[in-house]
Design an enzyme around this catalytic site. Structure first.
Site, PDB file in Angstrom:
ATOM      1  N   ASN A   9     -39.106 -20.387 -17.342  1.00 32.38           N
ATOM      2  CA  ASN A   9     -40.004 -21.260 -16.090  1.00 32.38           C
ATOM      3  C   ASN A   9     -40.950 -20.649 -15.639  1.00 32.38           C
ATOM      4  O   ASN A   9     -40.670 -19.508 -15.166  1.00 32.38           O
ATOM      5  CB  ASN A   9     -38.516 -21.591 -15.260  1.00 32.38           C
ATOM      6  CG  ASN A   9     -39.217 -22.479 -14.057  1.00 32.38           C
ATOM      7  OD1 ASN A   9     -40.240 -22.073 -13.638  1.00 32.38           O
ATOM      8  ND2 ASN A   9     -38.393 -23.601 -13.650  1.00 32.38           N
ATOM      9  N   ASP A  11     -42.987 -21.599 -13.114  1.00 32.46           N
ATOM     10  CA  ASP A  11     -43.577 -21.939 -11.596  1.00 32.46           C
ATOM     11  C   ASP A  11     -43.814 -20.723 -10.780  1.00 32.46           C
ATOM     12  O   ASP A  11     -44.902 -21.031 -10.093  1.00 32.46           O
ATOM     13  CB  ASP A  11     -42.069 -22.692 -10.825  1.00 32.46           C
ATOM     14  CG  ASP A  11     -41.582 -23.950 -11.209  1.00 32.46           C
ATOM     15  OD1 ASP A  11     -42.301 -24.357 -12.371  1.00 32.46           O
ATOM     16  OD2 ASP A  11     -40.592 -24.351 -11.215  1.00 32.46           O
ATOM     17  N   HIS A  12     -43.191 -19.596 -10.771  1.00 35.78           N
ATOM     18  CA  HIS A  12     -43.597 -18.765  -9.821  1.00 35.78           C
ATOM     19  C   HIS A  12     -45.018 -17.935 -10.220  1.00 35.78           C
ATOM     20  O   HIS A  12     -45.404 -17.259  -9.219  1.00 35.78           O
ATOM     21  CB  HIS A  12     -42.515 -17.828  -9.560  1.00 35.78           C
ATOM     22  CG  HIS A  12     -41.238 -18.596  -8.736  1.00 35.78           C
ATOM     23  ND1 HIS A  12     -41.724 -19.179  -7.874  1.00 35.78           N
ATOM     24  CD2 HIS A  12     -40.035 -18.757  -9.270  1.00 35.78           C
ATOM     25  CE1 HIS A  12     -40.586 -19.909  -7.480  1.00 35.78           C
ATOM     26  NE2 HIS A  12     -39.538 -19.564  -8.245  1.00 35.78           N
ATOM     27  N   HIS A  45     -41.748 -27.287 -13.050  1.00 33.94           N
ATOM     28  CA  HIS A  45     -41.153 -28.169 -12.054  1.00 33.94           C
ATOM     29  C   HIS A  45     -42.403 -28.695 -11.325  1.00 33.94           C
ATOM     30  O   HIS A  45     -43.057 -27.943 -10.430  1.00 33.94           O
ATOM     31  CB  HIS A  45     -40.013 -27.543 -11.192  1.00 33.94           C
ATOM     32  CG  HIS A  45     -39.512 -28.284 -10.482  1.00 33.94           C
ATOM     33  ND1 HIS A  45     -38.612 -28.063  -9.521  1.00 33.94           N
ATOM     34  CD2 HIS A  45     -39.657 -29.672  -9.883  1.00 33.94           C
ATOM     35  CE1 HIS A  45     -38.058 -29.315  -8.542  1.00 33.94           C
ATOM     36  NE2 HIS A  45     -38.765 -29.881  -9.011  1.00 33.94           N
ATOM     37  N   ARG A  47     -43.464 -30.410  -8.114  1.00 33.44           N
ATOM     38  CA  ARG A  47     -42.578 -30.728  -6.906  1.00 33.44           C
ATOM     39  C   ARG A  47     -43.480 -31.600  -6.298  1.00 33.44           C
ATOM     40  O   ARG A  47     -44.847 -31.819  -6.353  1.00 33.44           O
ATOM     41  CB  ARG A  47     -42.485 -29.540  -5.988  1.00 33.44           C
ATOM     42  CG  ARG A  47     -41.486 -28.448  -6.759  1.00 33.44           C
ATOM     43  CD  ARG A  47     -40.784 -27.531  -5.933  1.00 33.44           C
ATOM     44  NE  ARG A  47     -40.188 -27.932  -4.695  1.00 33.44           N
ATOM     45  CZ  ARG A  47     -38.636 -27.428  -4.604  1.00 33.44           C
ATOM     46  NH1 ARG A  47     -37.961 -26.803  -5.563  1.00 33.44           N
ATOM     47  NH2 ARG A  47     -38.093 -28.210  -3.979  1.00 33.44           N
ATOM     48  N   ARG A  51     -46.152 -27.019  -4.346  1.00 29.51           N
ATOM     49  CA  ARG A  51     -46.148 -25.721  -3.848  1.00 29.51           C
ATOM     50  C   ARG A  51     -46.564 -24.825  -4.985  1.00 29.51           C
ATOM     51  O   ARG A  51     -47.075 -23.691  -4.569  1.00 29.51           O
ATOM     52  CB  ARG A  51     -45.084 -25.459  -3.169  1.00 29.51           C
ATOM     53  CG  ARG A  51     -43.884 -25.138  -4.152  1.00 29.51           C
ATOM     54  CD  ARG A  51     -42.453 -24.878  -3.377  1.00 29.51           C
ATOM     55  NE  ARG A  51     -42.024 -25.872  -2.415  1.00 29.51           N
ATOM     56  CZ  ARG A  51     -40.700 -25.834  -2.042  1.00 29.51           C
ATOM     57  NH1 ARG A  51     -39.696 -24.772  -2.290  1.00 29.51           N
ATOM     58  NH2 ARG A  51     -40.497 -26.627  -1.315  1.00 29.51           N
ATOM     59  N   GLU A  72     -39.211 -30.431 -15.228  1.00 31.92           N
ATOM     60  CA  GLU A  72     -38.361 -30.592 -14.364  1.00 31.92           C
ATOM     61  C   GLU A  72     -38.843 -31.615 -13.201  1.00 31.92           C
ATOM     62  O   GLU A  72     -40.106 -31.668 -12.899  1.00 31.92           O
ATOM     63  CB  GLU A  72     -38.024 -29.479 -13.674  1.00 31.92           C
ATOM     64  CG  GLU A  72     -37.207 -28.435 -14.410  1.00 31.92           C
ATOM     65  CD  GLU A  72     -37.143 -27.387 -13.729  1.00 31.92           C
ATOM     66  OE1 GLU A  72     -37.290 -27.131 -12.257  1.00 31.92           O
ATOM     67  OE2 GLU A  72     -36.256 -26.087 -14.372  1.00 31.92           O
ATOM     68  N   THR A 102     -35.787 -23.163  -3.017  1.00 31.17           N
ATOM     69  CA  THR A 102     -35.823 -23.560  -4.530  1.00 31.17           C
ATOM     70  C   THR A 102     -34.579 -24.529  -4.604  1.00 31.17           C
ATOM     71  O   THR A 102     -34.053 -25.071  -3.666  1.00 31.17           O
ATOM     72  CB  THR A 102     -35.291 -22.186  -5.181  1.00 31.17           C
ATOM     73  OG1 THR A 102     -35.028 -22.425  -6.704  1.00 31.17           O
ATOM     74  CG2 THR A 102     -34.074 -21.563  -4.825  1.00 31.17           C
ATOM     75  N   THR A 103     -34.392 -25.171  -5.922  1.00 36.91           N
ATOM     76  CA  THR A 103     -33.610 -26.140  -5.915  1.00 36.91           C
ATOM     77  C   THR A 103     -31.904 -25.770  -5.754  1.00 36.91           C
ATOM     78  O   THR A 103     -31.529 -24.997  -6.408  1.00 36.91           O
ATOM     79  CB  THR A 103     -33.460 -26.594  -7.634  1.00 36.91           C
ATOM     80  OG1 THR A 103     -34.851 -26.921  -7.943  1.00 36.91           O
ATOM     81  CG2 THR A 103     -32.677 -27.956  -7.583  1.00 36.91           C
ATOM     82  N   GLU A 153     -27.781 -29.797 -17.705  1.00 39.58           N
ATOM     83  CA  GLU A 153     -28.261 -28.352 -17.362  1.00 39.58           C
ATOM     84  C   GLU A 153     -27.276 -27.912 -16.244  1.00 39.58           C
ATOM     85  O   GLU A 153     -27.303 -28.473 -15.006  1.00 39.58           O
ATOM     86  CB  GLU A 153     -29.663 -28.062 -16.997  1.00 39.58           C
ATOM     87  CG  GLU A 153     -30.085 -26.664 -16.813  1.00 39.58           C
ATOM     88  CD  GLU A 153     -31.328 -26.218 -16.591  1.00 39.58           C
ATOM     89  OE1 GLU A 153     -32.222 -26.873 -16.983  1.00 39.58           O
ATOM     90  OE2 GLU A 153     -31.527 -25.343 -15.828  1.00 39.58           O
ATOM     91  N   HIS A 192     -30.524 -20.819 -13.398  1.00 43.58           N
ATOM     92  CA  HIS A 192     -30.616 -20.487 -11.898  1.00 43.58           C
ATOM     93  C   HIS A 192     -29.967 -19.389 -11.451  1.00 43.58           C
ATOM     94  O   HIS A 192     -28.922 -19.113 -11.572  1.00 43.58           O
ATOM     95  CB  HIS A 192     -30.129 -21.920 -10.859  1.00 43.58           C
ATOM     96  CG  HIS A 192     -31.009 -21.693  -9.915  1.00 43.58           C
ATOM     97  ND1 HIS A 192     -30.836 -21.088  -8.705  1.00 43.58           N
ATOM     98  CD2 HIS A 192     -32.149 -22.708  -9.474  1.00 43.58           C
ATOM     99  CE1 HIS A 192     -31.842 -21.399  -7.822  1.00 43.58           C
ATOM    100  NE2 HIS A 192     -32.649 -22.441  -8.369  1.00 43.58           N
ATOM    101  N   GLY A 193     -30.990 -18.528 -11.018  1.00 45.39           N
ATOM    102  CA  GLY A 193     -30.628 -17.341 -10.523  1.00 45.39           C
ATOM    103  C   GLY A 193     -30.223 -16.320 -11.480  1.00 45.39           C
ATOM    104  O   GLY A 193     -29.510 -15.206 -11.248  1.00 45.39           O
ATOM    105  N   GLY A 214     -36.612 -18.093 -14.721  1.00 46.17           N
ATOM    106  CA  GLY A 214     -37.931 -18.533 -14.310  1.00 46.17           C
ATOM    107  C   GLY A 214     -38.045 -17.072 -13.447  1.00 46.17           C
ATOM    108  O   GLY A 214     -38.614 -16.038 -13.901  1.00 46.17           O
TER     109      GLY A 214
HETATM  110  N1  PXP Z   1     -33.263 -24.655 -13.876  1.00 43.26           N
HETATM  111  C1  PXP Z   1     -33.662 -25.471 -12.867  1.00 43.26           C
HETATM  112  C2  PXP Z   1     -33.587 -26.984 -13.079  1.00 43.26           C
HETATM  113  C3  PXP Z   1     -34.447 -25.010 -11.900  1.00 43.26           C
HETATM  114  O1  PXP Z   1     -34.903 -25.952 -10.899  1.00 43.26           O
HETATM  115  C4  PXP Z   1     -34.601 -23.715 -11.752  1.00 43.26           C
HETATM  116  C5  PXP Z   1     -35.695 -23.126 -10.725  1.00 43.26           C
HETATM  117  O2  PXP Z   1     -36.662 -23.753 -10.766  1.00 43.26           O
HETATM  118  C6  PXP Z   1     -34.366 -23.003 -12.867  1.00 43.26           C
HETATM  119  C7  PXP Z   1     -33.500 -23.479 -13.913  1.00 43.26           C
HETATM  120  C8  PXP Z   1     -34.763 -21.365 -13.036  1.00 43.26           C
HETATM  121  O3  PXP Z   1     -33.970 -20.817 -11.979  1.00 43.26           O
HETATM  122  P1  PXP Z   1     -34.681 -19.177 -11.623  1.00 43.26           P
HETATM  123  O4  PXP Z   1     -35.971 -19.441 -11.096  1.00 43.26           O
HETATM  124  O5  PXP Z   1     -33.707 -18.688 -10.333  1.00 43.26           O
HETATM  125  O6  PXP Z   1     -34.392 -18.329 -12.974  1.00 43.26           O
END
Ligand code: PXP
Length: 242
Positions: A9, A11-12, A45, A47, A51, A72, A102-103, A153, A192-193, A214
């Site tokens: 991911n 995004d950041h 993603h 949004r 952002r 996403e 975050t989500t 997911e 996530h995380g 991500g």
């Molecule tokens: N999966 C989804 C659906 C997410 O929204 C995110 C965060 O954007 C991630 C995975 C990845 O999470 P992380 O950035 O904490 O690895």
């Protein structure tokens, strides 16, 4: 054990760029570097508040990325129409709350059943493979199957944030959700995380096909570079699956 795929991911990378509204760092160039390092797919993603990822990033990613592109999106009409035109292969339906950093939790598929069904049918008609981002609750797994999603997911945030004494219970929740999803004919992804220290037990979950990671890869890359950050995560996942 089949190898679990790593989708990065990005995004950041865009978060850093947007901090100065500059053109660097470029998330598209970064995505290509992830692919060169062995990423199996790229996730972003878009949004409501833009952002991090911008509409133009989605177009540029589509043109540049050669592994599967996973978009996403929230269920809102604006996002669905962008998704339908995006050319992405994979779509993950996520909840979106404007205040969140975050989500924060999974999509309430039971509550949104008709809308999820409508959106996943529209995306599937364009050839898209649709997943619902859900908490590891059995009811949410069942609802995802009822809504016609092909994948779930699993949100691994509760596992990632759990203290040592509750971590095993969180893994059990994830495991049960994986088993039920598989028995209902759903494919299973998770994310996530996750980071280098906590990914191994998740990579070993039954029927898991893909991890979306991500933040940990982007932040690790600041120190070691994107190539090493992606290769190291891939190696840890491969080791978990061997
Ligand atoms: N999966 C989804 C659906 C997410 O929204 C995110 C965060 O954007 C991630 C995975 C990845 O999470 P992380 O950035 O904490 O690895």
């Amino acid at each position: 054990m089949d190898q679990v795929r790593l989708h990065v991911n990005i995004d950041h990378v865009a978060t850093v760029r947007q901090a100065r509204r500059e053109s660097e760092p470029d998330p598209i160039a970064w995505a290509l570097a992830c692919e060169a390092a062995g990423a199996d797919g790229i996730t972003c993603h878009l949004r409501f508040d833009r952002r991090h990822i911008q509409d133009e990033d989605v177009r540029r990613l589509r043109a540049a990325v050669t592994t599967p592109l996973n978009l996403e999106l929230a269920l809102a009409p604006e996002m669905v129409s962008i998704a339908l035109e995006s050319g992405a292969e994979l779509f993950c339906l996520v909840p979106e709350n404007r205040q969140e950093v975050t989500t924060e939790g999974g999509l309430d598929v039971r509550k949104e059943l008709e809308r999820v069904r409508e959106v996943s049918a529209a995306l599937a008609e364009r050839g898209g493979i649709v997943s619902a981002f859900i908490d590891p609750d059995l009811d949410a797994v069942e609802a995802s199957a009822l809504a016609g999603c092909r994948y779930i997911e699993l949100h691994t945030g509760s596992y990632a944030n759990a203290k040592a004494e509750t971590r095993e219970a969180e893994l059990d929740r994830l495991r049960s959700a994986c088993e039920l999803a598989h028995s209902l004919g759903l494919g299973v992804n998770a994310g996530h995380g996750l980071d280098l220290t906590n990914v191994t037990p998740v990579a070993r979950l039954p029927h898991l096909e893909e991890l979306n990671i991500g933040f940990a890869i982007v932040s690790e890359a600041l120190t070691v570079g994107v190539d090493t950050a992606v290769r190291t995560m891939k190696a840890v996942i491969s080791q978990a699956n061997s």
